[in-house]
Design a protein around this motif. Structure first.
Motif, PDB file in Angstrom:
ATOM      1  N   MET A   1       0.535  -1.299   0.441  1.00  9.48           N
ATOM      2  CA  MET A   1       0.547  -0.105  -0.003  1.00  9.48           C
ATOM      3  C   MET A   1       1.219   1.242  -0.250  1.00  9.48           C
ATOM      4  O   MET A   1       0.472   2.588   0.176  1.00  9.48           O
ATOM      5  CB  MET A   1      -1.189  -0.077   1.176  1.00  9.48           C
ATOM      6  N   MET A   2       1.864   1.563   0.172  1.00 10.04           N
ATOM      7  CA  MET A   2       3.161   2.081   0.922  1.00 10.04           C
ATOM      8  C   MET A   2       3.799   2.719  -0.602  1.00 10.04           C
ATOM      9  O   MET A   2       4.452   3.399  -0.949  1.00 10.04           O
ATOM     10  CB  MET A   2       4.390   1.581   1.959  1.00 10.04           C
ATOM     11  N   THR A   3       2.444   2.276  -1.658  1.00 11.64           N
ATOM     12  CA  THR A   3       3.555   3.760  -3.036  1.00 11.64           C
ATOM     13  C   THR A   3       3.731   4.895  -2.692  1.00 11.64           C
ATOM     14  O   THR A   3       2.753   5.473  -1.996  1.00 11.64           O
ATOM     15  CB  THR A   3       2.746   2.900  -4.024  1.00 11.64           C
ATOM     16  N   LYS A   4       4.497   4.710  -3.653  1.00 13.01           N
ATOM     17  CA  LYS A   4       4.810   6.863  -3.030  1.00 13.01           C
ATOM     18  C   LYS A   4       3.401   7.098  -4.009  1.00 13.01           C
ATOM     19  O   LYS A   4       3.439   7.069  -5.771  1.00 13.01           O
ATOM     20  CB  LYS A   4       6.115   7.303  -4.515  1.00 13.01           C
ATOM     21  N   LYS A   5       3.241   8.327  -3.427  1.00 11.26           N
ATOM     22  CA  LYS A   5       1.858   8.959  -4.027  1.00 11.26           C
ATOM     23  C   LYS A   5       1.173  10.365  -3.711  1.00 11.26           C
ATOM     24  O   LYS A   5       1.832  10.967  -2.585  1.00 11.26           O
ATOM     25  CB  LYS A   5       0.295   8.105  -4.392  1.00 11.26           C
ATOM     26  N   ILE A   6       0.829  11.413  -4.245  1.00  7.57           N
ATOM     27  CA  ILE A   6       0.018  12.566  -3.738  1.00  7.57           C
ATOM     28  C   ILE A   6      -1.318  12.313  -3.953  1.00  7.57           C
ATOM     29  O   ILE A   6      -2.133  12.147  -5.443  1.00  7.57           O
ATOM     30  CB  ILE A   6       0.446  13.761  -4.747  1.00  7.57           C
ATOM     31  N   GLN A   7      -2.494  11.729  -3.193  1.00  5.91           N
ATOM     32  CA  GLN A   7      -3.470  12.305  -3.178  1.00  5.91           C
ATOM     33  C   GLN A   7      -3.957  13.683  -3.004  1.00  5.91           C
ATOM     34  O   GLN A   7      -3.623  14.523  -2.587  1.00  5.91           O
ATOM     35  CB  GLN A   7      -3.703  11.571  -1.651  1.00  5.91           C
ATOM     36  N   GLU A   8      -5.209  14.102  -3.467  1.00  2.17           N
ATOM     37  CA  GLU A   8      -5.324  15.362  -3.387  1.00  2.17           C
ATOM     38  C   GLU A   8      -7.031  15.362  -2.883  1.00  2.17           C
ATOM     39  O   GLU A   8      -8.706  15.861  -3.637  1.00  2.17           O
ATOM     40  CB  GLU A   8      -5.752  15.647  -4.370  1.00  2.17           C
TER      41      GLU A   8
ATOM     42  N   VAL B   1      19.354  -2.180  10.120  1.00  2.00           N
ATOM     43  CA  VAL B   1      19.966  -3.612   9.045  1.00  2.00           C
ATOM     44  C   VAL B   1      19.265  -3.179   7.371  1.00  2.00           C
ATOM     45  O   VAL B   1      17.963  -2.204   7.269  1.00  2.00           O
ATOM     46  CB  VAL B   1      18.402  -4.431   9.755  1.00  2.00           C
ATOM     47  N   ALA B   2      20.038  -3.653   6.634  1.00  2.00           N
ATOM     48  CA  ALA B   2      19.163  -3.287   4.699  1.00  2.00           C
ATOM     49  C   ALA B   2      17.822  -3.739   4.829  1.00  2.00           C
ATOM     50  O   ALA B   2      17.489  -5.160   5.761  1.00  2.00           O
ATOM     51  CB  ALA B   2      19.991  -3.470   4.100  1.00  2.00           C
ATOM     52  N   PRO B   3      17.394  -3.008   4.297  1.00  2.00           N
ATOM     53  CA  PRO B   3      15.910  -2.994   3.902  1.00  2.00           C
ATOM     54  C   PRO B   3      16.029  -4.191   2.936  1.00  2.00           C
ATOM     55  O   PRO B   3      16.869  -4.835   2.101  1.00  2.00           O
ATOM     56  CB  PRO B   3      15.051  -1.759   3.361  1.00  2.00           C
ATOM     57  N   GLY B   4      14.948  -5.125   2.715  1.00  2.00           N
ATOM     58  CA  GLY B   4      14.747  -6.224   2.614  1.00  2.00           C
ATOM     59  C   GLY B   4      14.341  -7.359   3.335  1.00  2.00           C
ATOM     60  O   GLY B   4      13.303  -7.289   4.129  1.00  2.00           O
ATOM     61  N   PRO B   5      13.778  -9.458   2.736  1.00  2.00           N
ATOM     62  CA  PRO B   5      13.252 -10.334   3.787  1.00  2.00           C
ATOM     63  C   PRO B   5      14.239 -11.024   4.988  1.00  2.00           C
ATOM     64  O   PRO B   5      13.752 -11.157   5.463  1.00  2.00           O
ATOM     65  CB  PRO B   5      13.440 -11.652   2.144  1.00  2.00           C
ATOM     66  N   GLN B   6      14.798 -10.243   4.865  1.00  2.00           N
ATOM     67  CA  GLN B   6      16.269 -10.293   6.116  1.00  2.00           C
ATOM     68  C   GLN B   6      16.315  -9.159   7.414  1.00  2.00           C
ATOM     69  O   GLN B   6      17.170  -9.214   8.280  1.00  2.00           O
ATOM     70  CB  GLN B   6      17.383 -10.467   5.999  1.00  2.00           C
ATOM     71  N   GLY B   7      15.024  -7.672   6.878  1.00  2.00           N
ATOM     72  CA  GLY B   7      15.627  -7.209   7.583  1.00  2.00           C
ATOM     73  C   GLY B   7      13.829  -6.400   7.372  1.00  2.00           C
ATOM     74  O   GLY B   7      12.862  -7.101   7.006  1.00  2.00           O
ATOM     75  N   PRO B   8      14.113  -4.535   7.246  1.00  2.00           N
ATOM     76  CA  PRO B   8      12.785  -3.856   7.902  1.00  2.00           C
ATOM     77  C   PRO B   8      11.915  -4.230   6.296  1.00  2.00           C
ATOM     78  O   PRO B   8      12.459  -4.290   5.201  1.00  2.00           O
ATOM     79  CB  PRO B   8      12.994  -2.765   7.807  1.00  2.00           C
ATOM     80  N   VAL B   9      10.899  -4.550   6.446  1.00  2.00           N
ATOM     81  CA  VAL B   9       9.855  -4.707   4.868  1.00  2.00           C
ATOM     82  C   VAL B   9       9.240  -3.083   4.606  1.00  2.00           C
ATOM     83  O   VAL B   9       8.841  -2.670   3.274  1.00  2.00           O
ATOM     84  CB  VAL B   9       9.472  -6.118   4.486  1.00  2.00           C
ATOM     85  N   HIS B  10       9.276  -1.960   5.587  1.00  2.00           N
ATOM     86  CA  HIS B  10       8.601  -1.326   5.443  1.00  2.00           C
ATOM     87  C   HIS B  10       8.815  -0.916   6.853  1.00  2.00           C
ATOM     88  O   HIS B  10       9.725  -1.298   8.041  1.00  2.00           O
ATOM     89  CB  HIS B  10       7.395  -1.082   5.266  1.00  2.00           C
ATOM     90  N   PHE B  11       8.261   0.348   7.392  1.00  2.00           N
ATOM     91  CA  PHE B  11       8.773   0.741   8.187  1.00  2.00           C
ATOM     92  C   PHE B  11       7.534   1.509   9.620  1.00  2.00           C
ATOM     93  O   PHE B  11       7.516   2.243  10.592  1.00  2.00           O
ATOM     94  CB  PHE B  11       9.540   2.371   8.220  1.00  2.00           C
ATOM     95  N   GLY B  12       6.368   0.603   9.642  1.00  2.00           N
ATOM     96  CA  GLY B  12       4.902   0.419   9.821  1.00  2.00           C
ATOM     97  C   GLY B  12       4.318   1.506   9.793  1.00  2.00           C
ATOM     98  O   GLY B  12       3.186   0.736   9.682  1.00  2.00           O
ATOM     99  N   LEU B  13       4.674   2.367   9.761  1.00  2.00           N
ATOM    100  CA  LEU B  13       3.970   4.001   8.859  1.00  2.00           C
ATOM    101  C   LEU B  13       4.570   4.810   8.148  1.00  2.00           C
ATOM    102  O   LEU B  13       3.638   5.652   7.412  1.00  2.00           O
ATOM    103  CB  LEU B  13       3.896   5.139  10.447  1.00  2.00           C
ATOM    104  N   GLY B  14       5.254   3.987   7.343  1.00  2.00           N
ATOM    105  CA  GLY B  14       6.203   4.375   6.115  1.00  2.00           C
ATOM    106  C   GLY B  14       6.643   3.626   5.501  1.00  2.00           C
ATOM    107  O   GLY B  14       7.194   2.236   6.101  1.00  2.00           O
ATOM    108  N   PRO B  15       6.666   3.584   4.369  1.00  2.00           N
ATOM    109  CA  PRO B  15       7.886   2.698   3.195  1.00  2.00           C
ATOM    110  C   PRO B  15       9.165   2.182   3.393  1.00  2.00           C
ATOM    111  O   PRO B  15       9.845   2.003   3.201  1.00  2.00           O
ATOM    112  CB  PRO B  15       8.042   3.067   2.029  1.00  2.00           C
ATOM    113  N   ALA B  16       9.994   3.905   4.210  1.00  2.00           N
ATOM    114  CA  ALA B  16      11.385   3.848   4.418  1.00  2.00           C
ATOM    115  C   ALA B  16      11.484   4.590   4.785  1.00  2.00           C
ATOM    116  O   ALA B  16      11.026   5.514   5.406  1.00  2.00           O
ATOM    117  CB  ALA B  16      11.794   3.961   2.519  1.00  2.00           C
ATOM    118  N   PHE B  17      13.163   5.073   5.360  1.00  2.00           N
ATOM    119  CA  PHE B  17      13.198   6.510   6.613  1.00  2.00           C
ATOM    120  C   PHE B  17      15.612   6.523   5.849  1.00  2.00           C
ATOM    121  O   PHE B  17      15.765   5.766   5.796  1.00  2.00           O
ATOM    122  CB  PHE B  17      13.635   5.460   7.910  1.00  2.00           C
TER     123      PHE B  17
END
Length: 633
Positions: free
Chosen positions: A79-86, A208-224
């Motif tokens: 669900m965390m695609t880059k997007k701009i809602q209006e 930890v690098a994002p990926g299958p052995q690390g964070p897949v997202h950051f809970g409230l958004g995709p990246a930090f």
């Protein structure tokens, strides 16, 4: 639901045992994973009430299926695609998917209002660049207002990415609005507990690098974002007990205090012209709220948070659209009111049932298995436990009301921390027997029990690499099975600390110089006292005056009886005076050495001895699982 107290804990089934299919393959039946419904994110009930998407792009989260990622985590990440809602056509835009926080951009007549610029300048600039591509004419307008909804690291440190400069703020071209409690709370985070907060936050995903052995997202958004940060002091403060009503660039704002994730420096915004409410992190994204955060915090008053939601709900009742500081924006008055009402009621349910059980004599850790969200909360897509979790929140409620002690004098009488571990190892039959039990538990995918028994061995002998690697295996596999991102990452990062694979070279630093140099000098100096090494200070009686030449601030310390007593202003009878501009003074106290640009009035030896009484702590040298000082490699 709450188990009937008459049943007793031994007969009470854990709420975390019901898993089927792919989720079950990730871990044992007793692994604490909350049941989820990933398909709910794509249901018509959800999609029909999302604000229109004006632009959408790629996804910074890890979205591939993997045997080390719970399927619900994958669905949430998608669900965390880059997007701009209006939410409000041509006027209000929510930019999400570029970092952990979502940024609200409001187009005024002569400029832009930016709410929560984000964690760093690079992520903020990427957000702004996308908006300017979508709305070139609006993007050419200057930013005239920055609003910090609260002090947390993903919200207030990217304003330069939106083109804001200190010169424009000084000239009155840009207002910076925050809560009246913002600075004091930020100083506490930076100067009092900044070192340990840096480490615990980094374990939640920063190392930890994002990926299958690390964070897949950051809970409230995709990246930090880990880029350079900027910080500007607020110019306008929202009172703690009433709204700030103002009109800027033709936009009416009613900015109101509403307790939330950041405690009493949370502020929300109502835009009466557009019937739009921004719930900041009073409503914490599309997840059950973090009524306690595992990275560490002072008590989050659950009743005050509920009242904060009630305040936001009153504005929501007269709104047609909604946005928050995380995730997606909504539309439809009834839908918005229902979501926020459910959110408020779920908080009350967890609070009240925790207190109910506490008053019957149940202990803190028992609450984690006994308090479970019933319907309609359990199936609400916005109350799933991806970031906050009931099990770690109820413990906070217990501690908030009663403190750490649960009434059994055993906790007062038992041997000290390390000796308790040694005695457990002895009673279990010694090192080899503990290892055998750990291996058997791992083979049975009983990872929680494996970690529990092996913890005694790793505490009794923290340099035993075989025990550490075995516990790491247990924690890592437990983490892979979790739907909650905090639980996942503390399992994975803790495993890496134990087996020596954790790269701790790049934490997001709560004490970043870009923040420290902006905060009032005396407030930062006042926090030095918590770094005093009492053993070194034994027998010392020193009075030291600080004079900050370029700001005119004065303060000092009297070291006596193994404390450092701070006082603001002139310090009568000072033994020595340390004078310099703000940058030089801050460098001096940060390093524990007299820096270039400071002048000492009196004995340089005494000044150096005073500075040497205070510990210089590197955040990434602090262990969370192993004892202090034990190397992880």
């Amino acid at each position: 639901m709450v188990a009937a107290p008459s049943q007793g804990l031994a007969q009470t089934p854990s709420p975390h045992t019901g898993r089927t299919g792919a989720a079950a393959a990730l871990g044992p039946l007793n692994s604490p994973v909350r049941s989820t419904n990933p398909a709910a994110f794509e249901s018509r009930a959800v999609l029909d009430h999302l604000a229109p998407i004006a632009w959408e792009s790629d996804n910074l989260a890890y979205t591939d299926e993997a045997p080390t990622v719970h399927p619900a985590q994958t669905a949430f990440a998608r669900m965390m695609t880059k997007k701009i809602q209006e939410p409000v056509k041509d006027k209000i835009y929510l930019v999400s998917g570029f970092q952990a926080a979502s940024t609200l951009i409001v187009v005024g007549d002569q400029g832009l209002i930016v709410v929560d610029p984000g964690s760093d300048d690079d992520s903020a600039k990427a957000s702004f660049d996308a908006f300017k591509r979508l709305r070139p004419e609006a993007g050419a307008l200057p930013v005239v207002v920055i609003v910090y909804t609260h002090r947390h690291i993903d919200h207030a440190f990217g304003a330069a990415g939106f083109g804001v400069t200190q010169a424009d703020i000084d000239a009155g071209k840009v207002k910076v609005i925050a809560s009246t409690n913002f600075i004091d709370n930020l100083v506490s985070d930076v100067g009092v507990v900044g070192n340990i907060l840096t480490q615990r936050t980094a374990y939640a995903g920063g190392y930890v690098a994002p990926g299958p052995q690390g964070p897949v997202h950051f809970g409230l958004g995709p990246a930090f974002g880990a880029g350079p940060i900027s910080f500007f002091l607020p110019t306008d403060l929202v009172p703690a007990n009433q709204p700030l009503k103002t009109t800027i660039a033709g936009i009416e704002l009613e900015i109101f205090p509403a307790y939330g994730d950041a405690g009493d420096d949370e502020i929300d915004i109502y835009f009466p012209q557009f019937r739009h409410v921004h719930g900041s992190e009073t409503i914490q994204g599309e997840t059950f709220p973090n009524l306690y955060t595992l990275r560490g915090t002072s008590y989050r008053d659950v009743q005050q948070w509920m009242k904060g939601v009630e305040t936001t709900l009153e504005y929501a009742r007269k709104s047609d659209t909604y946005s928050g500081s995380h995730m997606r924006a909504w539309k439809g008055n009834e839908f918005i009111v229902e979501r926020i009402q459910n959110y408020r009621d779920a908080i009350q349910y967890v609070h009240d049932q925790s207190i109910y059980l506490i008053n019957l004599g149940y202990k803190r850790d028992q609450l984690a298995d006994m308090v479970v969200l019933p319907e309609p909360y359990a199936s609400d897509p916005w109350l799933q436990e991806y970031y906050g979790a009931v099990a770690h929140s109820v413990r906070n409620i217990y501690d908030g009301y009663l403190g750490w002690w649960q009434g059994d004098a055993t906790d007062l009488a038992k041997p000290d921390f390390m000796e308790t571990a040694r005695q457990y190892v002895r009673v279990m039959g010694g090192r080899d027997k503990v290892l055998e039990e750990g291996r058997s538990a791992i083979a049975a995918r009983n990872y929680g029990w494996a970690a529990e028994v092996l913890t005694h061995l790793t505490r009794a002998e923290p340099r035993d690499m075989e025990a550490r690697r075995l516990k790491a295996e247990a924690l890592r596999n437990w983490g892979y099975a979790q739907t909650n991102i905090y639980w996942r990452m503390y399992g994975i990062a803790g495993a890496m600390e134990l087996d020596g694979t954790l790269d701790r070279s790049k934490p997001w630093n709560f004490t970043d110089p870009a923040i420290v140099r902006v905060l009032p000098t005396n407030k930062i100096l006042s926090t030095m006292s918590v770094r005093l090494n009492a053993e070194r200070a034994k027998g010392q009686n020193l009075s030291v005056q600080f004079i900050i030449a370029d700001t005119g601030e004065k303060s000092g310390f009297h070291v006596r009886n193994q404390i450092a007593a701070f006082s603001e202003g002139e310090l009568a009878g000072a033994t020595v005076t340390i004078r310099g501009n703000k940058a030089a003074i801050l460098q001096t106290v940060a390093t524990g050495r007299l820096s270039d640009g400071v002048e000492v009035g009196g004995s340089i030896e005494v000044a150096s001895r005073f500075l040497g009484l205070f510990e210089v702590i590197a955040p990434n040298d602090v262990n969370l699982l192993l004892p202090p000082g034990v190397p992880i490699k």
